[in-house]
Design an enzyme around this catalytic site. Structure first.
Site, PDB file in Angstrom:
ATOM      1  CG  ASP A 208       5.013   2.513   5.253  1.00 63.23           C
ATOM      2  OD1 ASP A 208       4.552   1.420   5.619  1.00 63.23           O
ATOM      3  OD2 ASP A 208       4.333   3.403   4.708  1.00 63.23           O
ATOM      4  CG  ASP A 232       2.014  -0.181   7.519  1.00 59.26           C
ATOM      5  OD1 ASP A 232       1.273  -1.070   7.988  1.00 59.26           O
ATOM      6  OD2 ASP A 232       1.778   0.380   6.438  1.00 59.26           O
ATOM      7  CG  ASP A 233       3.862  -2.011   4.436  1.00 52.74           C
ATOM      8  OD1 ASP A 233       3.611  -3.165   4.816  1.00 52.74           O
ATOM      9  OD2 ASP A 233       2.991  -1.197   4.068  1.00 52.74           O
ATOM     10  CG  ASP A 236       3.054   2.088   1.509  1.00 48.03           C
ATOM     11  OD1 ASP A 236       2.618   1.772   0.389  1.00 48.03           O
ATOM     12  OD2 ASP A 236       2.317   2.376   2.468  1.00 48.03           O
ATOM     13  CE  LYS A 277       1.403  -0.856   1.631  1.00 51.89           C
ATOM     14  NZ  LYS A 277       0.497  -0.643   2.789  1.00 51.89           N
TER      15      LYS A 277
END
Length: 427
Positions: A208, A232-233, A236, A277
């Protein structure tokens, strides 16, 4: 590609004379108010400007209220750099690491060995187990795990850049697995930082931009930060049942975009690609997200990620998320609070569970952007829908005309309380 993250906002440091050094002796280590470091510094040097020391040595030499000045250049490491627990500044007397002069300082850990994370503990880059440290203006790249890992309390990470690390760029979490919950890191501020192009080679689902997850305490804040092109994000805040709830996190005036793959297209089918997220494992934590923008992420712009608590989202704008699949806002369950949020051109209709305070938010539903009062948003409400993300001279985020409300838009003054605009504002 033009480097987006040039730290032109780091002001030139005033030159300190060597005569300004003061020092005391604590144990066997000389404690100094100013310590100088260079890429070719020697561990046994005095730490003056003429005889700079290594960064490994400098962190044990600087006194509370003192500063480690890093001469410009690239510092290459194969081992992680740890500021040990108990190596602390104090309130009003933080220990500082920052560049000396105007040149870039890069901590490059790309030569660290990397192995399957399920079988080995890969080394991080800079790990801060101590408290009351101010890390200013550094680039940390290439680590086999996290670029910067914050495990102490009351630290400030400011105007730093984490990129090309093989896990999350900057993460907040406990200093070791045996740490009790009252030892989890608390009251840290991540300010005006950028995290991008972090990619984990094993499966592409862990790297992330920023993470405050699993084992983080209360009072951690992200402000004026950018996360983009992470595998990914962007952010997070994941929780899991074995460790329980983390402390509520505050995210203010931050931007997440184009997460789900790197700028060169590295990504996997496991890469989530959320902008923000905000939970996990159906554990309730009431985070606060204010004046944030999320766009062009491959999955959701903002998501509760099974957090059934009461997340507050205020004046947040989501645009064109779900480029592969997803929504601008995805909050299927919970008693969340939405105030003046704005959603435009999502991949799918938003799902929002909780309270839309005073019906002040505008949601993307069935191909149009509308709120419960019948207020409709269209492209004509914005000065520009062409993405632009840069820095102002003071290190704050500049979006220019991107997503800025056009004069005469019905969204101006239509929020809660009356007279407040709908959506984020970076002007």
């Amino acid at each position: 590609m033009k480097r987006l993250f040039q730290r032109f906002f780091i002001c030139a440091l005033s030159v300190l004379s060597v005569a300004s050094l003061t020092g005391t002796v604590i144990g066997n280590a000389a404690q100094s108010s100013a310590v100088y470091v260079s890429p070719n510094g020697a561990a046994g040097s005095s730490g003056t400007l003429e005889n700079p020391v290594t960064l490994y040595a400098a962190v044990t030499m600087v006194s509370p209220g003192g500063t480690i000045y890093m001469l410009p250049g690239t510092y290459r490491y194969t081992d992680r750099l740890v500021i040990e627990r108990g190596n602390d500044g104090s309130s009003g007397c933080m220990k500082t690491i920052r560049p000396y002069g105007e040149g870039d300082v890069v901590l490059d850990f790309s030569s660290q060995p990397y192995g399957d994370p399920s079988k080995t503990n890969n080394p991080r880059g800079l790990q801060i187990n101590g408290s009351y440290w101010h890390i200013l203006g550094l680039e940390v790249k290439g680590s086999a795990d996290n670029g910067i890992y914050v495990a102490g309390n009351h630290n400030v990470i400011e105007s730093c850049e984490t990129d090309q690390n093989r896990d999350t760029g900057l993460q907040i979490g406990r200093y070791e697995p045996s740490a009790e919950k009252d030892e989890w890191p608390s009251d840290n501020l991540i300010l005006k930082c950028a995290s991008h192009d972090n990619f984990d080679p094993d499966n592409g689902e862990d790297a992330d931009g920023f993470a405050c997850k699993l084992t983080a305490g209360n009072g951690n804040v992200f402000r004026q930060c950018i996360a983009c092109y992470n595998t990914d994000d962007g952010w997070d805040l994941y929780t899991k049942k074995s460790t329980g709830a983390i402390g509520p996190v505050t995210i203010e005036s931050c931007v997440a975009y184009s997460n789900g793959s790197t700028s060169s297209g590295q990504g996997t089918s496991n890469s989530d690609g959320n902008g923000f997220k905000l939970g996990g494992s159906e554990i309730a934590v009431s985070h606060i997200v204010k004046n944030c923008v999320s766009f062009n992420n491959s999955k959701h712009g903002f998501t509760y990620n099974s957090n059934p608590g009461s997340i507050t989202l205020q004046n947040c704008t989501a645009f064109h998320n779900g480029t592969k699949s997803g929504r601008n806002f995805s909050f299927d369950k919970g008693s969340h609070r939405f105030i003046n949020c704005l959603s435009y051109e999502g991949k799918s209709s938003d799902k929002v569970s909780g309270t839309d305070v005073d019906s002040s938010s505008v949601w993307w539903q069935n191909g149009r952007s509308v709120n419960a009062k019948g207020l409709v948003c269209s492209g004509a409400d914005f000065v520009s829908l062409t993405p632009s993300v840069t820095w102002n001279s003071d290190g704050t985020i500049c979006l220019g005309n991107f997503l800025k409300l056009k004069g005469g838009s019905d969204l101006i003054g239509s929020g809660s309380p009356a007279g407040t605009n709908i959506g984020a504002d970076f002007s």
